[in-house]
Design a protein around this motif. Structure first.
Motif, PDB file in Angstrom:
ATOM      1  N   PHE A  39      16.310  62.409 -24.448  1.00 43.80           N
ATOM      2  CA  PHE A  39      17.464  62.792 -25.196  1.00 43.80           C
ATOM      3  C   PHE A  39      18.577  63.187 -24.416  1.00 43.80           C
ATOM      4  N   GLY A  40      18.356  64.318 -23.246  1.00 45.98           N
ATOM      5  CA  GLY A  40      19.317  64.570 -22.557  1.00 45.98           C
ATOM      6  C   GLY A  40      20.420  63.597 -22.063  1.00 45.98           C
ATOM      7  N   LEU A  41      19.423  62.780 -21.143  1.00 46.13           N
ATOM      8  CA  LEU A  41      20.220  61.707 -20.506  1.00 46.13           C
ATOM      9  C   LEU A  41      21.127  60.760 -21.425  1.00 46.13           C
ATOM     10  N   VAL A  42      20.444  60.692 -22.430  1.00 43.74           N
ATOM     11  CA  VAL A  42      20.773  59.233 -23.327  1.00 43.74           C
ATOM     12  C   VAL A  42      22.150  60.010 -24.064  1.00 43.74           C
ATOM     13  N   GLU A  43      22.209  61.461 -24.366  1.00 33.70           N
ATOM     14  CA  GLU A  43      23.151  62.036 -25.114  1.00 33.70           C
ATOM     15  C   GLU A  43      24.221  61.991 -23.854  1.00 33.70           C
ATOM     16  N   ARG A  44      23.938  62.320 -22.845  1.00 33.10           N
ATOM     17  CA  ARG A  44      25.335  62.438 -21.722  1.00 33.10           C
ATOM     18  C   ARG A  44      25.911  61.094 -21.700  1.00 33.10           C
ATOM     19  N   MET A  45      24.966  60.031 -21.397  1.00 30.69           N
ATOM     20  CA  MET A  45      25.161  58.841 -21.126  1.00 30.69           C
ATOM     21  C   MET A  45      26.135  58.283 -22.492  1.00 30.69           C
ATOM     22  N   ALA A  46      25.868  58.430 -23.488  1.00 32.10           N
ATOM     23  CA  ALA A  46      26.499  57.932 -24.636  1.00 32.10           C
ATOM     24  C   ALA A  46      27.930  58.667 -24.697  1.00 32.10           C
ATOM     25  N   LYS A  47      27.958  60.043 -24.342  1.00 32.84           N
ATOM     26  CA  LYS A  47      29.188  60.697 -24.505  1.00 32.84           C
ATOM     27  C   LYS A  47      30.003  60.563 -23.345  1.00 32.84           C
ATOM     28  N   ASP A  48      29.770  59.520 -22.295  1.00 28.26           N
ATOM     29  CA  ASP A  48      30.541  59.374 -21.243  1.00 28.26           C
ATOM     30  C   ASP A  48      30.530  60.743 -20.176  1.00 28.26           C
ATOM     31  N   GLU A  49      29.507  61.188 -20.250  1.00 31.61           N
ATOM     32  CA  GLU A  49      29.445  62.873 -19.391  1.00 31.61           C
ATOM     33  C   GLU A  49      28.687  62.465 -18.231  1.00 31.61           C
ATOM     34  N   LEU A  50      28.294  61.395 -17.689  1.00 25.74           N
ATOM     35  CA  LEU A  50      27.705  61.023 -16.405  1.00 25.74           C
ATOM     36  C   LEU A  50      28.952  61.116 -15.380  1.00 25.74           C
ATOM     37  N   VAL A  51      28.592  61.512 -14.144  1.00 32.28           N
ATOM     38  CA  VAL A  51      29.670  61.844 -13.243  1.00 32.28           C
ATOM     39  C   VAL A  51      30.684  60.444 -13.045  1.00 32.28           C
ATOM     40  N   ILE A  52      30.176  59.354 -13.155  1.00 29.40           N
ATOM     41  CA  ILE A  52      30.987  58.046 -13.096  1.00 29.40           C
ATOM     42  C   ILE A  52      30.885  57.636 -14.358  1.00 29.40           C
ATOM     43  N   PRO A  53      31.985  57.843 -15.197  1.00 33.50           N
ATOM     44  CA  PRO A  53      31.933  57.271 -16.578  1.00 33.50           C
ATOM     45  C   PRO A  53      32.183  55.748 -16.630  1.00 33.50           C
ATOM     46  N   ASP A  54      32.977  55.227 -16.026  1.00 35.15           N
ATOM     47  CA  ASP A  54      33.290  53.902 -15.877  1.00 35.15           C
ATOM     48  C   ASP A  54      32.434  53.313 -14.695  1.00 35.15           C
ATOM     49  N   PHE A  55      31.187  53.308 -15.028  1.00 31.43           N
ATOM     50  CA  PHE A  55      30.316  52.811 -13.915  1.00 31.43           C
ATOM     51  C   PHE A  55      30.411  51.533 -13.388  1.00 31.43           C
ATOM     52  N   ARG A  56      30.650  50.630 -14.660  1.00 30.49           N
ATOM     53  CA  ARG A  56      30.817  49.139 -14.139  1.00 30.49           C
ATOM     54  C   ARG A  56      31.927  48.719 -13.376  1.00 30.49           C
ATOM     55  N   THR A  57      33.078  49.470 -13.552  1.00 31.17           N
ATOM     56  CA  THR A  57      34.243  49.118 -12.702  1.00 31.17           C
ATOM     57  C   THR A  57      33.965  49.646 -11.513  1.00 31.17           C
ATOM     58  N   PHE A  58      33.670  50.783 -11.202  1.00 29.85           N
ATOM     59  CA  PHE A  58      33.216  51.372 -10.111  1.00 29.85           C
ATOM     60  C   PHE A  58      32.336  50.803  -9.055  1.00 29.85           C
ATOM     61  N   ALA A  59      31.182  50.256  -9.718  1.00 32.85           N
ATOM     62  CA  ALA A  59      30.285  49.477  -9.091  1.00 32.85           C
ATOM     63  C   ALA A  59      30.781  48.053  -8.591  1.00 32.85           C
ATOM     64  N   GLY A  60      31.598  47.512  -9.375  1.00 30.21           N
ATOM     65  CA  GLY A  60      32.287  46.192  -9.016  1.00 30.21           C
ATOM     66  C   GLY A  60      33.042  46.489  -7.609  1.00 30.21           C
ATOM     67  N   GLU A  61      33.752  47.470  -7.757  1.00 33.97           N
ATOM     68  CA  GLU A  61      34.712  47.792  -6.547  1.00 33.97           C
ATOM     69  C   GLU A  61      33.686  48.132  -5.324  1.00 33.97           C
ATOM     70  N   ILE A  62      32.656  48.651  -5.620  1.00 33.34           N
ATOM     71  CA  ILE A  62      31.617  49.028  -4.382  1.00 33.34           C
ATOM     72  C   ILE A  62      31.157  47.576  -3.874  1.00 33.34           C
ATOM     73  N   GLU A  63      30.786  46.535  -4.728  1.00 37.23           N
ATOM     74  CA  GLU A  63      30.492  45.486  -4.440  1.00 37.23           C
ATOM     75  C   GLU A  63      31.591  44.559  -3.545  1.00 37.23           C
ATOM     76  N   THR A  64      32.796  44.617  -4.018  1.00 39.24           N
ATOM     77  CA  THR A  64      33.650  44.029  -3.366  1.00 39.24           C
ATOM     78  C   THR A  64      33.889  44.715  -2.040  1.00 39.24           C
ATOM     79  N   ILE A  65      33.673  46.032  -1.728  1.00 39.67           N
ATOM     80  CA  ILE A  65      33.883  46.499  -0.382  1.00 39.67           C
ATOM     81  C   ILE A  65      32.709  46.069   0.395  1.00 39.67           C
ATOM     82  N   TYR A  66      31.417  45.954  -0.060  1.00 40.73           N
ATOM     83  CA  TYR A  66      30.411  45.351   0.484  1.00 40.73           C
ATOM     84  C   TYR A  66      30.625  44.147   1.235  1.00 40.73           C
TER      85      TYR A  66
END
Ligand code: GLU
Length: 533
Positions: A101-128
């Motif tokens: 529950f704790g993780l799911v809730e934080r995830m759903a509320k965009d409370e993880l440290v990188i909320p827009d993970f998809r965009t961020f991961a895409g940028e990292i892939e480009t750098i790679y």
């Protein structure tokens, strides 16, 4: 709001705090409904109004929570009963997600440290991908095992302090850690003996000299633990009361805990080669012994053996990123919630990685990249962005300083795109992106989270909170503790966990009830009996 037999209110208090067994039920139902809807929104562009196994896993993946993550194991096990497309109702969803529950809730509320993970991961892939184009440098060739490594390989992985992960390229290929074992050994020495004792034997200044230079500081000690002399010294300070086998076991266990439970590998050929070609390291050890730098009774041949073994541990970037993520979160593993090193230990280590981690390029790296990092001659670079994430980059071709060419380029590109340089926050204006969750949303009412996790049976979340120093016996406004809630809700594993951590078994809430009363009232006989004992 009504009142149940205990006189406790049966809903969440206006201040959002009080919790009781049935009490939280309505509020939690609403929370789950919100989470259900939020996840639905997170998968794809159009909400469908319902979730399926496939869509739930997709929502997790979109936030960087991998299917192998231990925190969602109980949940994925429950999902196994469904086919990919089966519609999962809100009630089913509530039962499935409870243990996470704790993780799911934080995830759903965009409370993880990188909320827009998809965009961020895409940028990292480009750098790679950009770094892959760089063919400069040459692999280390002082031992045949390194000279034979396929030079074109490159792996990149990262792991945020909330355990959001992504991997690119040869991220599962094994490499030996070489000098990237130095920060870990230094941390182990600090944990064993404390800062004062450790620094009786090793300095903490950049040497301004080559990493294996036959030189000591003005106190006749190695300059710092990130160069060979200092790393050999750190090895002499670990597990001093144990034989070599147990010392090495301790190191392997530590790496494993840092990597979230994945056992590291070991390359015996590298160890043998290192040992056979180590004249300089032998010279350094004798030089230090001559100057009485070691603790009394140190067997330097054994210490050297131990140092070569540590350099021969094998990791992949996938695992190494979790190790770096553990350092980024102050010593608590992001995926298991286990505290491996204390905050103070990690603080000391990162300070030295920042000033001394990149061989003769350390000052330039601190200036232009501004992130603590440690490299090794195998081409690995372990990078720590405190309170955000750890990164591991591995590509074997090295520059003239002995740092991975692509690894250094990756870091330069990273800080050009993102505001991760240590002093970016005081730069006047910057076109760099800060992908972190904004600060003001970080305020956390730990007691509230703890009590809620206990009522849900989310042991993972409770152990994560413990690692951050939350008092497991803390009570809310109504004097309700985690143990009360776990007993009311019949969460036997939480009750067991709390008792094993030594919480008071008989706290009284403001109606005078103990957890034992709650367990009896809700007919959780096993728990009542356990609490009776
Ligand atoms: N095993 C190597 C040595 O001690 C470590 C080299 C390195 O990664 O810096 O010489």
């Amino acid at each position: 709001m009504g009142a149940d037999a205990s006189g406790a209110p049966d809903g969440r208090r206006a201040d959002g705090r009080g919790f009781d067994a049935e009490e939280g039920a309505d509020a939690l139902h609403a929370d789950f409904a919100n989470i259900y809807a939020a996840l639905d929104l997170k998968v794809g562009s159009k909400p469908k109004g319902h979730l399926s196994k496939k869509r739930i896993l997709k929502a997790f993946a979109a936030q960087g929570i991998l299917p192998t993550d231990v925190r969602i194991k109980a949940m994925t096990d429950r999902l196994d009963a469904f086919d990919d497309g089966d519609e999962i109702s809100l009630d089913q969803f509530t039962r499935i997600c409870r243990p996470s529950f704790g993780l799911v809730e934080r995830m759903a509320k965009d409370e993880l440290v990188i909320p827009d993970f998809r965009t961020f991961a895409g940028e990292i892939e480009t750098i790679y991908e950009r770094c892959l184009e760089n063919g400069d440098g040459a692999v280390a060739d002082y031992i045949p095992q390194l000279a034979r490594v396929e030079p074109e390989q490159m792996g990149v992985s990262f792991c945020t302090v909330d355990g959001q992960r992504a991997n690119y390229g040869d991220s599962d290929a094994p490499f030996c850690v070489q000098s990237s074992c130095k920060p870990i050994n230094y941390c182990m020495a600090l944990e064993a003996l404390g800062e004062e004792e450790v620094h009786r034997h090793v300095g903490r200044e950049p040497s301004g000299r080559s990493f294996n230079e036959l030189a000591l500081n003005h106190r006749y000690l190695p300059h710092n633990p990130m160069i060979n002399a200092g790393a050999i010294m750190a090895c002499s300070l670990i597990g001093r009361d144990k034989d070599l086998a147990d010392r090495f076991d301790g190191v392997m266990r530590t790496w494993r805990a840092l990597a979230g439970g994945d056992r590291p590998g070991y390359n015996n050929a590298v160890y043998l080669s290192e040992k056979a070609t180590a004249d300089r390291n032998f010279a350094l050890a004798y030089f230090m012994r001559e100057n009485e730098a070691f603790p009394d009774d140190t067997d330097i041949l054994e210490v050297l053996d131990f140092y070569f073994q540590c350099c021969s541990i094998e990791m992949s970037t996938e695992r190494m990123a979790v190790v770096a993520g553990t350092l980024a979160s102050g010593g608590v593993c992001p995926t298991t919630g286990e505290r491996v090193f204390s905050n103070d230990t990690v603080k000391d280590c990162l300070s030295l990685m920042y000033s001394c981690g990149m061989y003769d390029f350390s000052g330039e790296f601190a200036f232009s990249v501004g992130i603590p990092a440690k490299s090794g001659v195998s081409g690995v670079l372990m990078v720590v962005i405190p309170e955000v994430m750890g990164l591991a980059i591995w590509s074997p071709r090295l520059d003239k300083h002995g740092n991975s060419v692509r690894g250094v380029e990756f870091c330069k590109r990273l800080v050009k795109r993102f505001a991760f340089h240590n002093y970016d926050n005081i730069a006047e204006r910057s076109d760099r992106i800060d992908p972190r969750r904004p600060r003001e949303r970080e305020e956390t009412d730990y007691t509230f989270h703890l009590i809620r996790a206990a009522s849900q049976g989310d042991v993972n979340e409770i152990s994560r909170l413990t690692a951050f120093g939350v008092d497991l016996g803390s009570a809310d406004y109504d004097g309700r503790t985690a143990l009360h809630l776990a007993a009311s809700e019949g969460r036997a594993d939480v009750v067991e966990f709390l008792l094993s951590r030594g919480v008071d078994p008989r706290p009284r809430d403001r109606w005078g009830h103990t957890p034992h009363d709650d367990a009896e009232r809700h007919k959780h006989d096993g728990i009542a009996a356990r609490l009776e004992r």
